[in-house]
Design an enzyme around this catalytic site. Structure first.
Site, PDB file in Angstrom:
ATOM      1  N   LYS A  72       3.272  -3.275 -37.590  1.00 27.15           N
ATOM      2  CA  LYS A  72       3.425  -1.991 -37.949  1.00 27.15           C
ATOM      3  C   LYS A  72       4.040  -1.257 -36.833  1.00 27.15           C
ATOM      4  O   LYS A  72       3.234  -1.108 -35.764  1.00 27.15           O
ATOM      5  CB  LYS A  72       2.187  -1.260 -38.306  1.00 27.15           C
ATOM      6  CG  LYS A  72       2.007   0.099 -38.601  1.00 27.15           C
ATOM      7  CD  LYS A  72       0.573   0.363 -39.192  1.00 27.15           C
ATOM      8  CE  LYS A  72       0.461   1.863 -39.181  1.00 27.15           C
ATOM      9  NZ  LYS A  72      -1.002   2.337 -39.773  1.00 27.15           N
ATOM     10  N   GLU A  84       2.358   6.055 -38.062  1.00 31.12           N
ATOM     11  CA  GLU A  84       1.017   6.680 -37.878  1.00 31.12           C
ATOM     12  C   GLU A  84       0.590   6.264 -36.075  1.00 31.12           C
ATOM     13  O   GLU A  84      -0.433   6.037 -36.119  1.00 31.12           O
ATOM     14  CB  GLU A  84      -0.023   6.113 -38.894  1.00 31.12           C
ATOM     15  CG  GLU A  84       0.527   6.120 -40.023  1.00 31.12           C
ATOM     16  CD  GLU A  84      -0.513   6.091 -41.496  1.00 31.12           C
ATOM     17  OE1 GLU A  84      -1.205   4.845 -40.973  1.00 31.12           O
ATOM     18  OE2 GLU A  84      -0.777   6.779 -42.375  1.00 31.12           O
ATOM     19  N   ARG A 117       8.145  12.996 -47.165  1.00 25.66           N
ATOM     20  CA  ARG A 117       7.748  11.913 -46.749  1.00 25.66           C
ATOM     21  C   ARG A 117       7.940  10.755 -47.728  1.00 25.66           C
ATOM     22  O   ARG A 117       8.283   9.595 -47.329  1.00 25.66           O
ATOM     23  CB  ARG A 117       6.418  12.028 -46.747  1.00 25.66           C
ATOM     24  CG  ARG A 117       5.506  10.727 -46.523  1.00 25.66           C
ATOM     25  CD  ARG A 117       3.955  10.605 -46.341  1.00 25.66           C
ATOM     26  NE  ARG A 117       3.195   9.329 -46.438  1.00 25.66           N
ATOM     27  CZ  ARG A 117       2.000   9.200 -46.141  1.00 25.66           C
ATOM     28  NH1 ARG A 117       1.217  10.216 -46.264  1.00 25.66           N
ATOM     29  NH2 ARG A 117       1.559   8.045 -46.079  1.00 25.66           N
ATOM     30  N   LYS A 171       5.484  -1.299 -49.135  1.00 23.26           N
ATOM     31  CA  LYS A 171       4.524  -0.763 -50.230  1.00 23.26           C
ATOM     32  C   LYS A 171       4.951  -0.519 -51.650  1.00 23.26           C
ATOM     33  O   LYS A 171       6.354  -0.036 -51.351  1.00 23.26           O
ATOM     34  CB  LYS A 171       3.910   0.307 -49.798  1.00 23.26           C
ATOM     35  CG  LYS A 171       2.742   0.184 -48.375  1.00 23.26           C
ATOM     36  CD  LYS A 171       1.970   1.101 -47.938  1.00 23.26           C
ATOM     37  CE  LYS A 171       1.393   1.027 -46.768  1.00 23.26           C
ATOM     38  NZ  LYS A 171       0.312   2.048 -46.846  1.00 23.26           N
ATOM     39  N   ASP A 212       1.905   5.937 -50.566  1.00 26.16           N
ATOM     40  CA  ASP A 212       0.838   5.319 -50.064  1.00 26.16           C
ATOM     41  C   ASP A 212      -0.144   4.691 -51.001  1.00 26.16           C
ATOM     42  O   ASP A 212      -1.207   5.209 -51.253  1.00 26.16           O
ATOM     43  CB  ASP A 212       0.410   5.763 -48.898  1.00 26.16           C
ATOM     44  CG  ASP A 212      -0.674   5.081 -48.096  1.00 26.16           C
ATOM     45  OD1 ASP A 212      -0.608   3.786 -48.027  1.00 26.16           O
ATOM     46  OD2 ASP A 212      -1.589   5.710 -47.153  1.00 26.16           O
ATOM     47  N   GLU A 258       4.435  -5.172 -50.904  1.00 27.44           N
ATOM     48  CA  GLU A 258       2.867  -5.109 -50.218  1.00 27.44           C
ATOM     49  C   GLU A 258       2.177  -4.419 -51.266  1.00 27.44           C
ATOM     50  O   GLU A 258       2.479  -3.090 -51.614  1.00 27.44           O
ATOM     51  CB  GLU A 258       3.018  -4.398 -48.880  1.00 27.44           C
ATOM     52  CG  GLU A 258       1.563  -4.250 -48.347  1.00 27.44           C
ATOM     53  CD  GLU A 258       1.588  -3.450 -46.978  1.00 27.44           C
ATOM     54  OE1 GLU A 258       2.288  -3.730 -46.055  1.00 27.44           O
ATOM     55  OE2 GLU A 258       0.676  -2.798 -46.766  1.00 27.44           O
ATOM     56  N   GLU A 293      -8.479   1.437 -51.585  1.00 24.26           N
ATOM     57  CA  GLU A 293      -8.644   2.759 -50.788  1.00 24.26           C
ATOM     58  C   GLU A 293      -8.557   3.816 -51.446  1.00 24.26           C
ATOM     59  O   GLU A 293      -9.196   4.923 -51.230  1.00 24.26           O
ATOM     60  CB  GLU A 293      -7.640   2.615 -49.731  1.00 24.26           C
ATOM     61  CG  GLU A 293      -7.453   3.701 -48.819  1.00 24.26           C
ATOM     62  CD  GLU A 293      -6.284   3.889 -47.726  1.00 24.26           C
ATOM     63  OE1 GLU A 293      -5.561   2.798 -47.827  1.00 24.26           O
ATOM     64  OE2 GLU A 293      -6.345   4.924 -47.226  1.00 24.26           O
TER      65      GLU A 293
HETATM   66  C1  GCV Z   1      -3.765   0.430 -41.907  1.00 18.16           C
HETATM   67  C2  GCV Z   1      -2.728   4.310 -44.930  1.00 18.16           C
HETATM   68  C3  GCV Z   1      -4.060   4.142 -44.796  1.00 18.16           C
HETATM   69  C4  GCV Z   1      -4.342   3.496 -43.194  1.00 18.16           C
HETATM   70  C5  GCV Z   1      -3.433   2.353 -43.205  1.00 18.16           C
HETATM   71  C6  GCV Z   1      -1.934   2.829 -43.577  1.00 18.16           C
HETATM   72  C7  GCV Z   1      -1.277   1.759 -43.245  1.00 18.16           C
HETATM   73  O1  GCV Z   1      -2.372   5.397 -44.153  1.00 18.16           O
HETATM   74  O2  GCV Z   1      -5.037   5.189 -44.855  1.00 18.16           O
HETATM   75  O3  GCV Z   1      -5.947   3.131 -43.123  1.00 18.16           O
HETATM   76  O4  GCV Z   1      -3.824   1.604 -41.809  1.00 18.16           O
HETATM   77  O5  GCV Z   1      -1.955   3.391 -44.700  1.00 18.16           O
HETATM   78  O6  GCV Z   1      -0.975   0.851 -44.256  1.00 18.16           O
HETATM   79  O7  GCV Z   1      -0.666   0.959 -42.335  1.00 18.16           O
END
Ligand code: GCV
Length: 689
Positions: A262, A266, A310, A334, A339, A361, A367
């Site tokens: 990654k 973020e 985004r 993803k 997300d 992914e 979540e």
């Molecule tokens: C592992 C979202 C989730 C994060 C996660 C991120 C990612 O933002 O809230 O917890 O981090 O995705 O997939 O990298």
């Protein structure tokens, strides 16, 4: 009198079904049947295959099964040939997968005929977001099965090994062949010797089951643990550092799979910190891994605070790099452009990156779908995603075909699922969340399976009554099929749409309460907060309407989709209702296809979601006599919590959005019961403000 007798019968039956804690997953117990396994070869993997047959045989007692390793061009990678005589494969692992397939078919009463079974994807991986201190990011089933903090953090105990073996067996039984052991928000410590030694111990247990280990690594590791002045991927010292680190890893774990990264996402470091591209960063690591056969899975989950929508950013960032990646790099994307929301359109990168290996992914851990509290069967969502037509190479260019090598000659084909596994006795927190682990594996093996088939298999494996086994073989009674399997399957298949209804119908997205992403929080927008981290950015509700305009008059994210999708999504009349507010900002009185106003439709869907959950509760209560009491009560309690929470979702969203629509709640839906003020107050308390 009648009632008393019925209660007595119910209690008697339930009492006679042995209590189960769910730890055995879909691999419940040994059989009493016997089989004669004919196989000249012996290896750790073949020995497991033989043992599985001997312990779990549910075919004709005393029958023979021949296991043959023989090259056949029609059998691909981990595939196998199944027949009434036995199993043939090119590799030991092919035999093991064949054995699990045969045993599953016996258990679910599916016929075995001559057929070649090949996997859809070469690499079928779980991604564990497990931190080295044992916590799990977005994990809802306890602590990590791999890592822990404290004095015994590096001790490899017998208990560890037993658990890792059970984990490996469960994965192998559904075809999963890789595990990324640590969080994508990676710690640089992952690459230090103590941790690598623990990976070695894990890999030793996983290896005979065909599961390779992979690691998430931090891009700035050279400066953080290598004491270099930079982590610039074009710096010769940095390149040398990674080369020697990779060499060290392969010395410890000879069949190491590779890295997951990654980067520049973020707050994670990445090549852009040094003015380099994602391709520069990925290729540098790929070159280090190449001599050992390792791969790089580079995530496309990138977005910055900028004025660009985004939902568009990953495409804008990665499309110009198509064709620039080494052949041992796979771009991990993803399923949706934002997300893992309850519903998103597919990411436009699928099918668009034609000269690069691209892998989906998925998120198994819930979540954004009610954690391990809500019963939500995700196979329906994944089926919808995999079957989405991208039209990139003409009609029928589904996401599945764009990623499994059917259309593009990718060097590697792969799929990943973010794991929902933890130390909880039942592994996943909710008994029905096990179905999502199962479904991911089954779809990774065969991306054409539909969710109904998967639910059907899983229910039979997970809930058949062990007491009804006869000489090892299982016969499902008509009563069980009609009064247990059918309604439970229906509930599972409806459950994802129910969650969409009570959380974010009609294409609404990311209106979750901050941080935990569990309850509703469409109001949450503290001063100074990044706007793309606040729900109002996504729902855009105002007096004039609701929804994100992604047409050419708005962010124009529609332009990233191939025709005819671009035109279809651009027009609210042809845009599917399910994605309406994803692509459009519409007035509250906009007339829907069913002639309701948008506002009425939204209220109706929120209420419908709640009613669906209540129906699930009733249904579960009705099947009590078919389920052991331990699992029955556990699920019953979870459903009751889900129902309370669905009510909160409905009330919060209807009352919050009503402030903008200023329209009455339609008479035909049940009135709200909570007050918006109370819900917001409770949310503030949760956030400590
Ligand atoms: C592992 C979202 C989730 C994060 C996660 C991120 C990612 O933002 O809230 O917890 O981090 O995705 O997939 O990298």
């Amino acid at each position: 009198m009648k009632v008393t007798i019925s209660i007595f019968i119910l209690l008697f039956v339930a009492h006679n079904i042995q209590a189960e804690d769910g730890h055995e997953l879909w691999l419940r117990g040994k059989s009493t049947g016997s089989v004669n396994v004919v196989c000249s070869k012996s290896s750790p993997t073949i020995n497991i295959a033989k043992l599985e047959l001997q312990q779990c045989w549910r075919g004709e007692t005393g029958a023979s099964v021949i296991l043959t390793i023989k090259q056949d061009k029609l059998i691909k990678s981990d595939g196998f040939k199944l027949s009434t005589e036995g199993i043939q494969a090119n590799t030991d692992l092919g035999i093991l997968y064949g054995v699990y397939e045969l045993l599953r078919r016996q258990q679910i009463e599916e016929t075995v005929k001559m057929e070649i079974v090949n996997p859809s994807y070469e690499l079928r991986l779980l991604n564990h977001w497990d931190n080295l201190n044992g916590s799990i990011e977005r994990g809802y089933a306890g602590y990590s099965i791999f890592w822990r903090k404290g004095k015994d953090a590096f001790d490899v105990t017998e208990k560890d090994k037993v658990l890792w073996k059970e984990y490996a067996r469960a994965n192998a039984s559904i075809g999963i062949n890789g595990a990324v052991l640590d969080n994508v928000n990676a710690s640089p410590l992952m690459l230090t010797v103590e941790y690598l030694e623990r990976v070695k111990a894990i890999a030793e247990v996983l290896r005979p089951y065909g599961i390779k280990t992979y690691l998430s690594v931090k891009f700035s590791s050279p400066s953080l643990i290598g004491r270099l002045k930079t982590s610039d991927p074009s710096d010769p010292k940095v390149i040398e550092w990674w080369n020697s680190k990779v060499k060290e890893i392969y010395k410890i774990i000879p069949d190491f799979g590779g890295f997951l990264i990654k980067a520049n996402s973020e707050g994670q470091p990445g090549p852009q910190d040094f003015g380099r591209t994602h391709a520069d960063g990925a290729n540098m690591l790929a070159d280090a891994l190449k001599p050992f056969g390792g791969i790089v899975m580079w995530r496309a989950f990138v977005y910055k605070t900028s004025d660009e929508d985004r939902a568009k950013q990953a495409y804008s960032e990665f499309m110009p790099l198509d064709g620039q990646f080494r052949d041992n790099v796979i771009i991990q994307v993803k399923n949706g452009p934002i997300d893992f929301q309850p519903r998103e359109p597919f990411s436009p990168l699928f099918g668009a990156m034609k000269k690069t290996s691209v892998m989906p992914e998925l998120q198994i851990t819930q979540e954004y779908l009610g954690h391990s509290i809500h019963l939500v069967f995700l196979a329906s969502m994944w089926e919808e995603f995999l079957k989405s037509d991208t039209y990139q190479e003409g009609e029928g260019s589904t996401v599945a075909r764009c990623t499994d090598g059917s259309i593009f000659s990718q060097t590697h084909t792969a799929i990943a699922g973010v794991s929902n596994i933890g130390l909880d006795t039942n592994w996943c927190g909710h008994h029905f969340a096990q179905a999502n682990w199962y479904a991911f594996g089954r779809l990774a093996w065969n991306n054409k399976l539909n969710s109904e088939q998967i639910a059907n298999e899983w229910i039979r494996l997970t809930f058949y009554n062990k007491l009804e086994e006869n000489n090892g073989s299982i016969t499902f009674s008509d009563d069980w099929l009609e009064n247990f399997l059918a309604p439970i399957k229906k509930m599972m298949l409806e459950s994802r749409e129910a969650a969409v209804n009570y959380m974010m119908p009609l294409g609404l997205h990311h209106i979750f309460a901050a941080n935990e992403h569990y309850g509703p929080g469409p109001w949450w927008a503290p001063k100074g907060m990044r706007k793309d981290w606040t729900p109002p950015y996504y729902h855009q509700a105002s007096k004039d309407g609701i929804g994100f305009d992604r047409t050419s008059s708005g962010s124009n994210a529609v332009s990233q989709y191939h025709e005819p999708l671009k035109s279809q999504y651009s027009d609210p009349k042809t845009c599917p209702d399910e994605l309406l507010l994803w692509f459009h900002h519409l007035p509250w009185n906009f007339q829907m296809k069913d002639e309701r106003s948008l506002w009425d439709e939204m209220c109706y869907r929120y209420d419908e979601g709640l009613q669906q959950v209540r129906k699930f509760q009733k249904l579960w209560d009705q099947v009590q006599s078919y389920v052991d009491s331990e699992r029955f009560i556990h699920v019953q309690n979870k459903l009751s919590e889900q129902s309370v929470n669905a009510q909160v979702w409905k009330d919060a969203c209807i009352l919050y959005f009503q402030q903008f629509s200023e329209m009455p709640i339609p008479y035909y839906i049940e009135p709200t019961v909570n007050s918006l003020e109370d819900i917001i107050e409770a949310d503030k308390k949760r956030l400590g403000r």
